[in-house]
Structures are given as C-alpha cells and as structure tokens.
Design a protein around this motif. Sequence first.
Motif, PDB file in Angstrom:
ATOM      1  N   PRO A  42      -3.253   1.088  11.310  1.00 45.89           N
ATOM      2  CA  PRO A  42      -4.587   0.714  10.823  1.00 45.89           C
ATOM      3  C   PRO A  42      -4.495  -0.243   9.636  1.00 45.89           C
ATOM      4  N   LYS A  43      -5.469  -1.108   9.530  1.00 47.36           N
ATOM      5  CA  LYS A  43      -5.460  -2.115   8.469  1.00 47.36           C
ATOM      6  C   LYS A  43      -5.408  -1.488   7.089  1.00 47.36           C
ATOM      7  N   GLU A  44      -6.157  -0.390   6.898  1.00 48.77           N
ATOM      8  CA  GLU A  44      -6.198   0.237   5.578  1.00 48.77           C
ATOM      9  C   GLU A  44      -4.889   0.945   5.227  1.00 48.77           C
ATOM     10  N   GLN A  45      -4.010   1.165   6.209  1.00 46.20           N
ATOM     11  CA  GLN A  45      -2.725   1.815   5.950  1.00 46.20           C
ATOM     12  C   GLN A  45      -1.557   0.828   5.975  1.00 46.20           C
ATOM     13  N   MET A  46      -1.853  -0.444   6.162  1.00 46.48           N
ATOM     14  CA  MET A  46      -0.786  -1.430   6.296  1.00 46.48           C
ATOM     15  C   MET A  46      -0.040  -1.620   4.981  1.00 46.48           C
ATOM     16  N   SER A  47       1.270  -1.583   5.067  1.00 41.46           N
ATOM     17  CA  SER A  47       2.134  -1.866   3.923  1.00 41.46           C
ATOM     18  C   SER A  47       3.503  -2.257   4.457  1.00 41.46           C
ATOM     19  N   MET A  48       4.317  -2.797   3.596  1.00 37.27           N
ATOM     20  CA  MET A  48       5.664  -3.182   3.993  1.00 37.27           C
ATOM     21  C   MET A  48       6.476  -1.963   4.412  1.00 37.27           C
ATOM     22  N   GLN A  49       6.250  -0.845   3.731  1.00 33.91           N
ATOM     23  CA  GLN A  49       6.983   0.371   4.067  1.00 33.91           C
ATOM     24  C   GLN A  49       6.621   0.877   5.462  1.00 33.91           C
ATOM     25  N   ARG A  50       5.334   0.771   5.837  1.00 36.12           N
ATOM     26  CA  ARG A  50       4.917   1.212   7.166  1.00 36.12           C
ATOM     27  C   ARG A  50       5.525   0.318   8.246  1.00 36.12           C
ATOM     28  N   ILE A  51       5.595  -0.979   7.987  1.00 36.66           N
ATOM     29  CA  ILE A  51       6.202  -1.894   8.960  1.00 36.66           C
ATOM     30  C   ILE A  51       7.675  -1.558   9.157  1.00 36.66           C
ATOM     31  N   ARG A  52       8.376  -1.371   8.051  1.00 36.93           N
ATOM     32  CA  ARG A  52       9.808  -1.065   8.137  1.00 36.93           C
ATOM     33  C   ARG A  52      10.048   0.250   8.878  1.00 36.93           C
ATOM     34  N   GLN A  53       9.238   1.258   8.599  1.00 43.79           N
ATOM     35  CA  GLN A  53       9.411   2.546   9.263  1.00 43.79           C
ATOM     36  C   GLN A  53       9.163   2.422  10.761  1.00 43.79           C
ATOM     37  N   TRP A  54       8.125   1.661  11.145  1.00 42.62           N
ATOM     38  CA  TRP A  54       7.837   1.486  12.568  1.00 42.62           C
ATOM     39  C   TRP A  54       8.987   0.758  13.259  1.00 42.62           C
ATOM     40  N   MET A  55       9.553  -0.241  12.610  1.00 38.67           N
ATOM     41  CA  MET A  55      10.672  -0.971  13.207  1.00 38.67           C
ATOM     42  C   MET A  55      11.897  -0.073  13.362  1.00 38.67           C
ATOM     43  N   THR A  56      12.123   0.808  12.403  1.00 42.57           N
ATOM     44  CA  THR A  56      13.251   1.732  12.505  1.00 42.57           C
ATOM     45  C   THR A  56      13.063   2.703  13.659  1.00 42.57           C
ATOM     46  N   ASP A  57      11.828   3.169  13.853  1.00 47.15           N
ATOM     47  CA  ASP A  57      11.540   4.139  14.915  1.00 47.15           C
ATOM     48  C   ASP A  57      11.431   3.491  16.290  1.00 47.15           C
ATOM     49  N   ASN A  58      11.221   2.183  16.349  1.00 46.70           N
ATOM     50  CA  ASN A  58      11.015   1.491  17.629  1.00 46.70           C
ATOM     51  C   ASN A  58      11.894   0.240  17.687  1.00 46.70           C
ATOM     52  N   PRO A  59      13.195   0.410  17.894  1.00 47.17           N
ATOM     53  CA  PRO A  59      14.099  -0.758  17.848  1.00 47.17           C
ATOM     54  C   PRO A  59      13.788  -1.818  18.900  1.00 47.17           C
ATOM     55  N   ASP A  60      13.414  -1.404  20.115  1.00 48.22           N
ATOM     56  CA  ASP A  60      13.089  -2.396  21.142  1.00 48.22           C
ATOM     57  C   ASP A  60      11.798  -3.132  20.799  1.00 48.22           C
TER      58      ASP A  60
END
Length: 478
Positions: free
Chosen positions: A245-263
């Motif tokens: 969600p836009k209101e939860q967007m942060s660099m930390q959230r992006i990094r965590q999502w990338m770690t959890d979803n490598p493909d």
Amino acid sequence: MGPAAVRAHDSRHRSAAPLEISGGQYSPVVWADIAGWNNDNHLDAFKAFRASCRAVTGRRRSAVSRKALGVSLREPCRAAKAANISDDAKAKAFFENRFRAVRISRLGETDGFVTGYYEPIIDGSRTRTDVYTVPVYRRPSNLFVRGFSQSAPSLPNNGPVYRKIGRRKLVPYYDRAEIEDGAIAGRGLEICWLKSQTDLLFTQIQGSARVRLEDGSTIRINYDSYNGYPYTAVGRILIERNIIPKEQMSMQRIRQWMTDNPDGARELRRQNRSYVFFREVKLSDNDEAIGAQGLPLTPGRSIAVDKTLHVYGTPFFIEGELPIQSEQAKTPFHRLMIAQDTGSAIVGPARADLYLGAGSEAGRVSGRLRHNMHFVMLVPNSLDPIARAKTMPLPETRPSAKIARLFPPNDRKPANAPQASAPSSLPADEQTGAASVPAAKAASSEITPLPPERSEVGSAHKPRHRTHYRRRWHRRAR
C-alpha cells in the motif's frame, strides 16, 4: 506585494537581472513570514554554503555559471569567504542582507516534494567468492555521450548514452537486464563484489556506498555515470500492482519484499532499465560522501536538486513536518539547506532529496521520507524575481465588430435565408427609416460569402496498369 512595495522594489533594484526558472511559479516573501526561519541554526547553514562557494568562485567557465543564478551567486560567495562569522546571529544577518526570499513551487501547485537519501554501509569483497557474486562496475571504455570525451571526469545523469561499435557506429548502451546477464562481464571493470543484486540496486539508487571488506578495511564508491535509460521507481510499481500500500511504502518494505520473493525481485529490478557505474574515491571513514558539486556533503544541510533548473550552492529553506523520530511522527522541519547534489529522479523547481548521512539509522529515516513541503528559495540581490513578469506580453485585443462579422458562429442563418417577421416596437416612421437604409451601407453589414469550391481537375493521363510493368519485367527476365 502591493503597488507601493513594487515601486520601492523597482527603485532599489533597477539594474537587477530577471530570475527565470522554467515550469516554476515564485513570489517574494518577507523573512518574518517564513515559518521557523528565526529558529534555525543559521551558522551550520552558513558553513555548508561557504563550502559550496569554493566551487562557485573557483570555476571560470562552468556550465552552470552561464545561468543568471550561477553568475549572481559569485557576489555573496565572495562576501562569505571574506566574512568572519562565528555566531548564529551574524550568519542569519548574512543571508538576510545578501539574499531575497522567494517562495517557489511547480506551476499551478503550492507545495514542493522531498525525499531522503543516505550512504549505505554494506559488506563486500575485492574478489569474487561463493558469498560475494555481484560485481560493482566502473565506467566501461565503450560508453559514449555526445559532447563529452570518454575520459571526462564526470558525465551528465540524463540524456542518451551510447556504446561505440567500431569507429563510427553508435547504438544505445546495454540496459540493466543485459548487464546483469553478463554483457560487460570479464572486461576487468569490477571495483568490488557484493552479496546480492538488491544490495547493488539500493547502492545505485543512493549514488554512493561504504563497502566493508573481509579484512576490515573500507572502500568508498561514488556515482560516476549511467547507461542512458530513465530511472523507474520500483516502489511505484509495487504500489501500482497492489503489492505494498502507498501509505506503507518505504525502502525497508521494498527490500524485505525482494528478499522474500527472489524471482519477483529479478523481474522488478529489470523494470528499471537504468544502471549506474561507480568510481572508487579516496576518502577516510570520517569523510562524508561526495556530491555532484564535487564537495563532501553535509548531513542535514545538503540537498539534491534538479540541476537543469537550479545551480549548486543555492540556499533553500524547507518547512513542514517529517517523520524523523518514527514512521508516525510529525516532527517540525524548518531548515536552511544548500543545493550540492543531483539525481535523475529529482525533477522540478521545488523538488529536493535530503542527505541524512551514512549508516543504517540514516537509511531508516530517509526510507520513509516522501512528503509535501514548502520551499523558499534564497535569491541573490542581483536577481529580480518580478522583473520577468513585467515584460510578459498581454493577451491580444478582441477583434473588431467588422472582422468578427466575417467569421460568424455556426448557428447563424445564411444571409439569404427567409426570416420570420416579428412585430416591432419602433414607431412607424422609424421602421420606415430602418428599411430605407442605402444599399451600399446595407451591403456592408451582410456576411461576406466564401468563394465556391474549385472543381477537381481530372488527370490528363491515366497511370499505366500494373500488369503492363509485369509483362515488361518478364520480357527482361527472358
């Protein structure tokens, strides 16, 4: 600013050059009306400004100095270098006496927009290992930008970039996917190696990093050039796909999502075709990152701006509320900042990226900054912020009635169309007078008809039939 203020302004600054910033709107403001101006630490801002002055006054024919603002900064810079300022009151008086405050925003808007950036501290290795497999590349020798030599110390961060094939042929440079797949591997361009493509992506977004090597030493890398493709924000893609969600967007959230979803991270990275190349810089652990102006940045005082519109060294007072203490906090932010850096995503007259320093804490704070703020630009006294408005052309006057009659509205009836008679309120003698207008005068009030369309003239010669050409071709073939 009322008429009296404008007249006073004119009398004091008759020879001032006009201030012009494309796509921006700006209006003078008095210092007392700037929220938080009196409460800032002006001495810290003065030190950052004086550091920028070394570059402003040291270059004779730089590209930015050709702008009116770049030339005008030289006078306050010379004064800053000569001044002996050691307390906040004198620093505040310096800015108020040498500059005029101008509230600035994008045309049609009231606020500007700020984000934050920092210098990451990441683990790496000088050589490739089983752990460190992602290369950090320096600028390739076949990267070419028109108007610049391939050995130029700095290249623009926007516009097309090519690679040379042979001596003359130029084609667009490789994009992120091609480089990740090994397009420039094995050419000795590796500065160091990182653990993941995510580490590299965020280093490229920030523009610099401190790489801790396995032996405990640190190397410093800084932005050098890019591959010519526009930057695409991966966070915006995640918002558009309803992943974060836009209101939860942060660099930390992006990094965590990338770690959890490598493909998914691989596909997401490649949506951003832009790719940054670095250079190694000789800095100690106590030195801050180097900005685009070529000087060490000052945490909390340096900002990145749109260098196509602004000039390095320009002071901006930014006011509003930011989540400094926590994600939900609304910390008052009223601070005089100095333009000392730029970035490909920093576009517009009231757009800034706040430099917050190095390390994980600076990264956490900068990662949650995406806020509207008020911008006040400090303009040297030699520039006039309202002179341009006085020379703007006025709209053209409306056409005369005679000309307007030549272009009637579409719903007007033709001049020869029968009209229904209506009772007139005029006396009988006035009706007769109106009907007995001379013919020449009446004709002048009629609508001038357009000439009839010309009839099409037929072609004198018909084109030969295609089969005729086919027969001739077959004859030649025989």
